[in-house]
Design an enzyme around this catalytic site. Structure first.
Site, mmCIF file in Angstrom:
data_model
loop_
_atom_site.group_PDB
_atom_site.id
_atom_site.type_symbol
_atom_site.label_atom_id
_atom_site.label_comp_id
_atom_site.label_asym_id
_atom_site.label_seq_id
_atom_site.Cartn_x
_atom_site.Cartn_y
_atom_site.Cartn_z
ATOM 1 N N ASN A 89 0.937 -1.147 0.024
ATOM 2 C CA ASN A 89 0.085 -0.052 0.153
ATOM 3 C C ASN A 89 0.969 1.203 -0.016
ATOM 4 O OD1 ASN A 89 -1.665 1.955 0.522
ATOM 5 N ND2 ASN A 89 -2.232 1.349 2.551
ATOM 6 N N LYS A 121 0.145 4.210 -0.216
ATOM 7 C CA LYS A 121 -0.244 5.484 0.296
ATOM 8 C C LYS A 121 -0.200 6.544 -0.781
ATOM 9 C CE LYS A 121 -0.054 3.260 4.770
ATOM 10 N NZ LYS A 121 -0.241 3.600 6.194
ATOM 11 N N HIS A 140 -9.620 0.762 5.105
ATOM 12 C CA HIS A 140 -8.081 1.105 5.592
ATOM 13 C C HIS A 140 -8.341 1.896 6.991
ATOM 14 C CE1 HIS A 140 -4.153 2.512 6.457
ATOM 15 N NE2 HIS A 140 -3.842 1.171 6.036
ATOM 16 N N GLU A 172 -7.121 4.313 8.121
ATOM 17 C CA GLU A 172 -6.678 5.801 7.859
ATOM 18 C C GLU A 172 -8.067 6.472 7.038
ATOM 19 O OE1 GLU A 172 -3.043 5.331 5.687
ATOM 20 O OE2 GLU A 172 -2.189 4.942 7.588
ATOM 21 N N GLU A 194 -5.387 -5.566 10.584
ATOM 22 C CA GLU A 194 -4.319 -4.466 10.768
ATOM 23 C C GLU A 194 -4.669 -3.673 12.025
ATOM 24 O OE1 GLU A 194 -2.389 -3.135 6.755
ATOM 25 O OE2 GLU A 194 -4.070 -1.814 7.077
ATOM 26 N N GLY A 226 2.546 1.891 11.128
ATOM 27 C CA GLY A 226 3.539 2.776 10.905
ATOM 28 C C GLY A 226 4.233 3.091 12.424
ATOM 29 N N SER A 238 3.301 -2.605 10.717
ATOM 30 C CA SER A 238 4.735 -2.748 10.935
ATOM 31 C C SER A 238 5.408 -3.869 10.424
ATOM 32 C CB SER A 238 4.954 -2.375 12.240
ATOM 33 O OG SER A 238 4.584 -1.152 12.591
#
Ligand code: PEP
Length: 248
Positions: free
Chosen positions: A8, A10, A97, A99, A167, A173, A211
């Protein structure tokens, strides 16, 4: 089943970065074709990089979108339709996702509508689920994940057009990952809940994301119900992305 190694990208990089990264990934796979025995590869660049990046890819690497509209084509400023992704030769699309859930307040019902559009176009929906740190501390992680998953899966979902990506939000991250026991427990749980909704649920890939790096991939891939990884940061370097596949 082969592991799906999904990147991904992003909202990172310019066009030449994207093309270089795709070229480097393809080059490494061409030099080490044995990687394809255990892995399928997918990369998800920003929308306007899809077509030029796709031109660099060989059959060994497929391409996907990072999101799609819950609507058909038409007056939806800023959206990209599932049909447009299909037209750009995408095989898949990442949906829900964390985000998108966090910054754009996407609900499970909204994600479900997007998955329906994706499935209508023959795209595979990679549906992301995962708890926040507070939810895990409160022992709510399974309730959160099962609700996200079952409410986001449309009636059109099948074992062929659906991938689940677990996730944990707090692992994305951050360099932190759950313990292997926690990953095992969650992936087993997802598999058992999927089988209540889909026939042949044992054929659905369940990816771990958060991660993942070359250094921790082997222990994650050793978990029975982990069938690949959704990779953010480490997918932006060809050596790291492929290094993760080498751990399969
Ligand atoms: C992600 O955003 O899907 C992700 C897994 O990111 P990272 O690998 O950087 O944690």
């Amino acid at each position: 089943m082969k592991n799906l190694i999904a990147g991904n990208w992003k909202m990172n990089g310019n066009l030449s970065d994207a093309v270089n990264l795709a070229q480097n990934i393809v080059q490494i796979i061409q030099n080490e074709p044995q990687l394809l025995e255990k892995n399928d590869f997918l990369i998800c660049p920003p929308y306007h990089h899809l077509v030029p990046v796709q031109a660099e890819l060989s059959m060994a690497v497929s391409i996907g979108g990072q999101d799609c509209s819950p609507f058909d084509n038409g007056a939806y400023t800023g959206d990209i339709s599932a049909e447009m992704l299909k037209d750009a030769n995408c095989s898949s699309v990442i949906l829900g996702h964390s985000e998108r859930r966090q910054y754009y307040l996407e609900s499970n019902m909204f994600i479900r509508q997007k998955a329906m559009m994706a499935n209508e176009q023959g795209l595979t929906s990679i549906i992301c689920v995962g708890e926040t740190e507070e939810q895990r501390e409160a022992g709510e992680e399974q309730d959160v994940v099962v609700a996200q998953m079952l409410e986001s899966l449309p009636e059109t979902a099948t074992t062929e057009n659906t991938v689940i990506a677990y996730e944990p939000v707090w692992a994305i991250g951050t360099g932190k990952i759950p313990t292997i026991e926690d990953i095992t427990a969650m992936h087993d749980f997802i598999r058992s809940k999927l089988s209540e909704k889909l026939e042949n649920a044992n054929k659905v890939r369940i990816l771990y994301g958060g991660s993942v790096k070359p250094a921790n991939a082997a222990e994650i891939f050793a978990v029975e119900n982990v069938n690949g990884a959704l990779i953010g940061g480490a997918s932006l370097k060809a050596e790291d992305f492929i290094g993760i596949a080498k751990a399969s």
